[in-house]
Design a protein around this motif. Structure first.
Motif, short mmCIF file in Angstrom:
data_model
loop_
_atom_site.label_atom_id
_atom_site.label_comp_id
_atom_site.label_asym_id
_atom_site.label_seq_id
_atom_site.Cartn_x
_atom_site.Cartn_y
_atom_site.Cartn_z
N TYR A 110 48.71 32.73 42.70
CA TYR A 110 48.10 32.63 43.34
C TYR A 110 48.07 33.89 44.05
CZ TYR A 110 45.73 30.07 40.27
OH TYR A 110 44.81 28.51 38.98
N THR A 157 49.72 36.83 44.75
CA THR A 157 49.40 38.20 44.29
C THR A 157 47.44 38.90 44.47
OG1 THR A 157 51.04 38.04 42.93
CG2 THR A 157 50.32 40.21 42.74
N PRO A 158 47.04 37.91 43.30
CA PRO A 158 45.35 38.60 43.46
C PRO A 158 44.87 38.40 44.36
CG PRO A 158 45.76 36.58 41.48
CD PRO A 158 47.50 37.20 42.52
N ARG A 168 45.20 40.98 47.00
CA ARG A 168 44.93 42.20 46.43
C ARG A 168 43.75 42.10 47.57
NH1 ARG A 168 44.75 42.01 41.26
NH2 ARG A 168 46.63 41.80 40.94
N THR A 169 43.32 41.18 47.53
CA THR A 169 41.86 40.57 47.58
C THR A 169 42.03 41.06 49.51
OG1 THR A 169 41.34 38.97 46.42
CG2 THR A 169 39.93 38.65 48.12
N SER A 211 36.40 41.32 44.09
CA SER A 211 37.08 40.61 43.94
C SER A 211 37.21 39.38 44.59
CB SER A 211 38.60 41.83 44.29
OG SER A 211 39.75 41.24 45.01
N VAL A 262 38.55 36.37 42.84
CA VAL A 262 39.59 35.06 42.75
C VAL A 262 39.31 34.27 43.46
CG1 VAL A 262 41.58 34.92 44.58
CG2 VAL A 262 40.54 37.05 43.95
#
Lengths: 573, 590
Positions: free
Chosen positions: A13, A15-16, A19-20, A77, A81
């Motif tokens: 988890y 990476t997402p 990104r968030t 996002s 997530v």
């Protein structure tokens, strides 16, 4: 905090999540930069040609639009997530719980985990989902604004920069001191909850002692502890909150005074100083909200920490190259097992040839049930070995071991559902005829006939709608259906009413026939049918042999039975 | 019932009132003063702006004074809000303690029969979590509401005096946000909310099954049904949850954007620029709007933000009230003392639910100095019958009379001083062994405790424990079921009540305990009145009177020898039992 979260979740988890976080940071930064556009706008408005403000204002509006879009995307996002994480966490927790040894599940843990896996998780993630964006924005936006100020006027910018380390230090210190108090509070709440349950369950006794008219000491003390801890929590929260407010306000005052001084001295333009003060005022609110958000995030964090603790608990090690036992004889080889600092089994050696029955008897607290638990590998032994078919249970795949064992516990837990579902649990792919046959053999058919709804009758949560004897019969039927080569039996201690007693007895006899049986026995009739008997006392075997052999030897074993076999039955009958 | 509800309500409010009044007065006042004082520095900036932007030389003294006032305002704000928050929390602690005490007191007076295993958890939740959920209502909401309403109101009035047109323009984002509120409360939202609650409920119950039934889960196939069920419930919940969130997101995002500082700034700046360029407003007058206008959105934001907490708190208060409203077992106004301890059941009928009588007219006399054994098939009403003696319930019809006095006219001290019982699941407290044994006789000396423990055959075991009689159960050492049961027996023996009610099924945890109980009961001399639910034949044979219960009525009654000789229902019942477990009571050959 993010680190704990990622560890709890597993790193897929990361990476997402990053990104968030990046999106949220960008949104907050855009907000800060957007305020920079106030400078030309106000300069124009406060100057001689206010109409010059229009193009800047259009730029400002465009920036707001960008901000709105970014914010919406990062919210979405975040939610995406968040829900993925929620699913991931539920799965991870569920998978892990299924791997933890049964011995890990003490009463307290069962309660804790139940709360954690339902509301606790959601609460923790909910706080994260709702407060992460405000938290980031409360940090990043003011920082961006400080950068803007530095560009506008280095003196005022530097003055506001002083706030950064102070804010960081107060926040970190508060978090640290609060962690202890928060943990204390959690313990106190826990203790009070236990006391309340105790108070409720002990009502009859308490009333008998007239203990409920005055305040009941044990409960009241723990309620007062809760109050005192909550006050301490407030008090230790105050320095942090006051410190933060003081810092923010002091900086604002400094800016106000310094700005005024510079402006009066003609060292800075009116528009610039006013813009800076407007911006500083803009910083104050999010900064002040930090202490509030911080408190809530800490709550979520401690929930995550508890989850982390559970997830870090190692399940019993699974063998790398599992061995499938070919036979089903049982051997306890010099087994020692400690629970906490109490030695529950000490150097116990026992063997049960395939197809034979051994009865373990002894006073309560002797460690009889522990032997069953070690055989089913609820725990691992501290010394010695438990073997099935000559293979150490630790070398057998858990699923394989479980498939070979049918257990009838004293306390039967039934799942909320129909009787049929509960019986079928023994072998989900069994045919209807097989299920019916098992029910008849366990004399469960009588119960089913009586119940409204028959096979489809609901057993209630935990089986609450059936009596103890009836639950026993369900559990015997389940075990019969499973048709495992080894049977572990913990005979009920309390007397059932005669009908149930007879039915349970009959069912158990059928269950034991032709299988390797280890049973904890309390009734002489059960013991008499065993091939061997082991008398256990304080974790040690003090006599072993057949029932008659041991009786004729006299001593402790005879004493043990004498107490409950005063010859009265012969009088009637 | 109505009266009782009202009664519960008064109790709750009466308990909470002193705290609430203080909280409302002091917390709110302090907060109001502090929050309004917080406006001073902003006004100082406004004054600075006016001075700098006005033509001609700057009035330096005025500016300095304004800055001083601003700084002072900040200081006042800090002091007052901190005091308000601290005080609010302290009061909150008091109110919670008072509520918990009130709940404990009420629960100590409701009929024991009202408790059931299932309710214990729920009740504990009311005393614990629900009272905690009141926290925001007391500690946070007053302060937050003041900040959210008083400050914007003061700002609004101030802005109106400066320029009413720009004030109206500044309010447009608020109006926009409020206009979106109905969209958040659509019927479809309501349905989504219900789905959400249902899905959460499924998770909770599957967790309970999964975890509490873990031994079954694991022994019947590792990743079995419960595990799958939990995963399914979790997936289901997550999808409901994401639908719920998504349904909210557009409208909520619109609302949040409308209330966000950048958007409000765009509106204020556009309006302000238009008015300044058209010559309708002095540039300096724009400043207060930039500084204070942003705060006008606070009430709407606060409503959205605190709404959930307040709703949750209200639901919690409702549950607390429900518990406080449970009718307590009525205590007689003028308690009568019993004369002796002869027990009489007169035409006793009892029903848990109307229309389903469990006892259907029982007449029974228990003479002092005798043992009465109750036998009968399960469901015959045995347990209910014996539970009437310690007044777990009051009979629906007829009466239970102790020493010539109806139990309902007996004070509870007299009742529990006279009737002692061993049949609930043994509940040991997390306290020392000595305290546990002396529970019913708080002032008993250690020698009395030891004597009772000896009689209950648990003394030797206690001495083996790390701290003997001071061992705290559950902390220093755990006890097995049989040991716990013997502690409970010791407790009953120490209470030494003239009427003793006992259920053999729970009293005989293991052979040792059974022997201990038998020995102990034999030593109980004198004219005790004893009522025993009998499962062992020897108890039946030794009793003075046997009462055979079937379907809530007494079908046979008399001396054991007579009854067994009569070849009636008792004989048939017992034969069925003995044949089923033929070899149980065979004499040993030792």
């Amino acid at each position: 905090m993010i680190r704990t979260l990622l560890r709890v979740l597993g790193h897929e988890y990361a990476t997402p999540m990053r990104r968030t976080l990046a999106m949220m940071t960008a949104t907050a930064a855009v907000e800060g930069v957007l305020y920079a556009l106030l400078v030309p706008i106000l300069r124009a408005l406060f100057g001689r040609t206010p109409a010059d403000a229009w193009p800047w204002l259009i730029a400002f509006a465009a920036a707001v639009a960008v901000y709105a879009v970014l914010r919406y995307i990062s919210d979405l996002s975040g939610m995406r997530v968040g829900t993925t994480m929620l699913r991931g966490m539920y799965h991870r927790l569920g998978d892990h719980l299924a791997r933890l040894p049964i011995g890990w599940y003490t009463d307290r843990r069962v309660g804790d985990v139940s709360v954690m896996a339902s509301r606790g998780l959601l609460a923790a993630l909910g706080v994260m989902a709702h407060l992460l964006a405000p938290f980031i924005s409360a940090l990043v936006t003011p920082l961006t604004i400080v950068a803007v100020m530095l560009v506008l006027d280095w003196r005022l910018g530097l003055a506001s920069l002083v706030a950064v380390p102070i804010v960081v230090v107060t926040q970190v210190r508060t978090a640290r001191s609060m962690a202890t108090v928060d943990a204390q509070r959690h313990d106190r709440d826990h203790e009070a909850a236990a006391r309340v349950i105790e108070y409720l369950q002990a009502q009859p006794v308490l009333r008998a002692g007239g203990r409920t008219r005055e305040r009941f000491g044990l409960l009241d003390d723990s309620l007062q502890h809760v109050e005192r801890t909550s006050r301490r929590q407030t008090l230790s929260m105050l320095p942090g909150a006051v410190g933060l407010t003081l810092t923010v306000q002091a900086i604002f005052t400094v800016l106000l005074a310094l700005g005024t001084y510079l402006a009066l001295g003609g060292n800075i333009g009116a528009a610039e100083v006013l813009t800076i003060l407007v911006l500083a005022a803009r910083c104050a609110d999010p900064l002040l909200s930090l202490s509030d958000i911080g408190a809530k995030l800490r709550g979520a964090r401690s929930e995550l920490d508890r989850l982390d603790t559970v997830l870090r608990t190692e399940p019993l090690p699974e063998p790398d190259e599992p061995i499938r036992p070919e036979r089903h004889d049982v051997e306890f080889d010099a087994v020692t097992f400690r629970y906490g600092d109490r030695t529950v089994a000490e150097n116990v050696s026992l063997s049960v040839p395939e197809g034979q029955r051994i009865a373990v008897v002894g006073p309560s607290g002797a460690g009889k049930s522990t032997l069953l638990q070690l055989l089913a590998r609820f725990h691992d032994v501290d010394a010695g070995a438990v073997r099935v078919g000559g293979v150490d249970v630790r070398a057998i795949d858990t699923e394989v071991l479980m498939a070979r064992i049918a257990i009838v516990f004293q306390d039967v837990y039934l799942f909320h559902g129909t009787i049929e579902e509960n019986v079928r649990l023994g072998r989900p792919d069994a045919s209807d005829a097989e299920v019916r046959a098992a029910a008849t053999a366990a004399r469960l058919d009588e119960v089913i006939e009586r119940l409204p709804g028959g096979w489809a009758a609901d057993v209630g949560e935990g089986g609450a709608l059936l009596s103890g004897g009836e639950r026993q019969r369900v559990s015997i039927a389940r075990a019969l259906l499973k048709d495992a080569p080894m049977v572990l039996l913990d005979e009920v201690t309390s007397a059932l009413d005669p009908l149930n007693e007879a039915a349970v007895h009959e069912g158990i006899e059928r269950l034991m026939a032709g299988r390797t049986v280890v049973m904890v026995a309390h009734r002489m009739r059960t013991v008499r049918r065993a091939d061997r008997v082991a008398l256990l006392d304080r974790g040690r075997i003090i006599a072993e042999g057949s029932h008659d052999e041991l009786l004729s030897r006299g001593g402790t074993y005879a004493d043990f039975w004498n107490v409950s076999t005063t010859p009265v039955a012969g009088d009637v009958g | 019932m109505f009266r009782n509800t009202a009664d519960g309500r008064t109790t709750l409010e009466a308990r909470a009132r002193p705290g609430l009044v203080l909280a409302a007065a002091a917390v709110v006042t302090l907060q109001a003063v502090g929050a309004v004082a917080g406006l001073a520095p902003l006004l100082a900036v406004v004054e600075l702006g006016r001075a700098l932007l006005s033509p001609g030389p700057v009035d330096q003294d005025h500016v300095r004074a304004a800055v001083m006032v601003g700084a002072a305002g900040l200081f006042v704000r800090l002091l007052f809000t901190a005091a308000s928050s601290g005080l609010g929390h302290v009061l909150d602690g008091h109110v919670q303690l008072a509520l918990r005490r009130a709940l404990a007191a009420r629960l100590g007076r409701v009929p024991i029969g009202w408790f059931s295993r299932r309710r214990t958890g729920e009740l504990a939740k009311v005393v614990g979590e629900d009272v905690s959920a009141v926290h925001p209502l007391i500690a946070h909401t007053p302060g937050e509401l003041v900040s959210a309403f008083v400050v914007p109101l003061v700002s609004l009035i101030y802005l109106l005096t400066i320029d009413w047109r720009l004030t109206l323009i500044t309010l447009t984002p608020v109006v926009l946000a409020v206009a979106l509120v109905p969209l958040l409360m659509l019927p479809s939202r309501q349905r989504e909310q219900e789905e959400y609650d249902a899905a959460m409920g499924r998770i909770a119950s599957s967790v309970v099954e999964f975890v509490q039934g873990i031994s079954v889960v694991k022994t019947f196939g590792g990743s079995g049904r419960a595990h799958r069920k939990f995963r399914a419930a979790a997936d289901d919940f997550v999808s409901v949850f994401s639908r719920w969130v998504r349904g909210m997101s557009l409208v909520a995002a619109g609302m949040q954007l409308a209330l966000s500082p950048p958007f409000v700034l765009v509106v204020v700046l556009t309006g302000g620029t238009a008015m300044i360029t058209s010559g309708g407003m002095a540039p300096a007058d724009l400043l207060p709007f930039l500084l204070l206008g942003l705060g006008l959105t606070a009430p709407v934001a606060a409503l959205g933000h605190g709404f959930d907490d307040i709703q949750a708190a209200r639901r919690a208060v409702g549950r607390i009230r429900d518990v406080l409203a449970v009718p307590s077992l009525p205590e007689p106004a003028d308690p009568v003392a019993p004369q002796g301890h002869r027990v009489e059941l007169r035409h006793v009928r009892f029903a848990y639910e109307p229309g389903h009588d469990v006892l259907r007219g029982v007449d029974l006399v228990l003479e002092p100095g005798t043992v009465t054994a109750v036998v009968g098939p399960s469901g015959s009403g045995k347990s209910t019958l014996v539970q009437l003696l310690p007044r777990f319930f009051d009979p629906t019809h007829g009466s239970v009379v102790l020493g010539g006095v109806d139990l309902r006219e007996l004070g509870s001290r007299d009742l529990y001083g006279t009737v002692s019982f061993v049949f609930q699941d043994t509940s040991l407290l997390r306290a020392s062994i000595a305290d546990n044994i002396a529970l019913a006789v708080p002032h008993a000396g250690l020698e009395d405790v030891v004597r009772a423990a000896r009689l209950a055959n648990v003394h030797d075991r206690v001495l083996e424990l790390p701290r003997g009689y001071d061992t705290v159960i559950g902390e220093d050492a755990g006890l097995s079921g049989g040991e716990a049961q013997r502690i409970a027996i010791a407790r009953a023996l120490l209470a030494d009540a003239p009427v003793l009610v006992l259920d053999e099924a729970t009293a005989f945890a293991d052979p040792q305990t059974e022997q201990a109980v038998r020995r102990a009961l034999a030593t109980l001399e004198g004219d005790r009145t004893m009522l025993v639910i009998a499962h062992r034949l020897e108890t039946v044979a030794d009793a003075d009177t046997i009462v055979m219960l079937e379907n809530g009525v007494i079908v046979e009654q008399g001396r054991p020898a007579d009854l067994l000789a009569r070849n009636g229902k008792l004989t048939a019942f017992w034969q069925a039992r003995t044949s089923a477990i033929a070899d149980e009571h065979e004499p040993t050959t030792a």
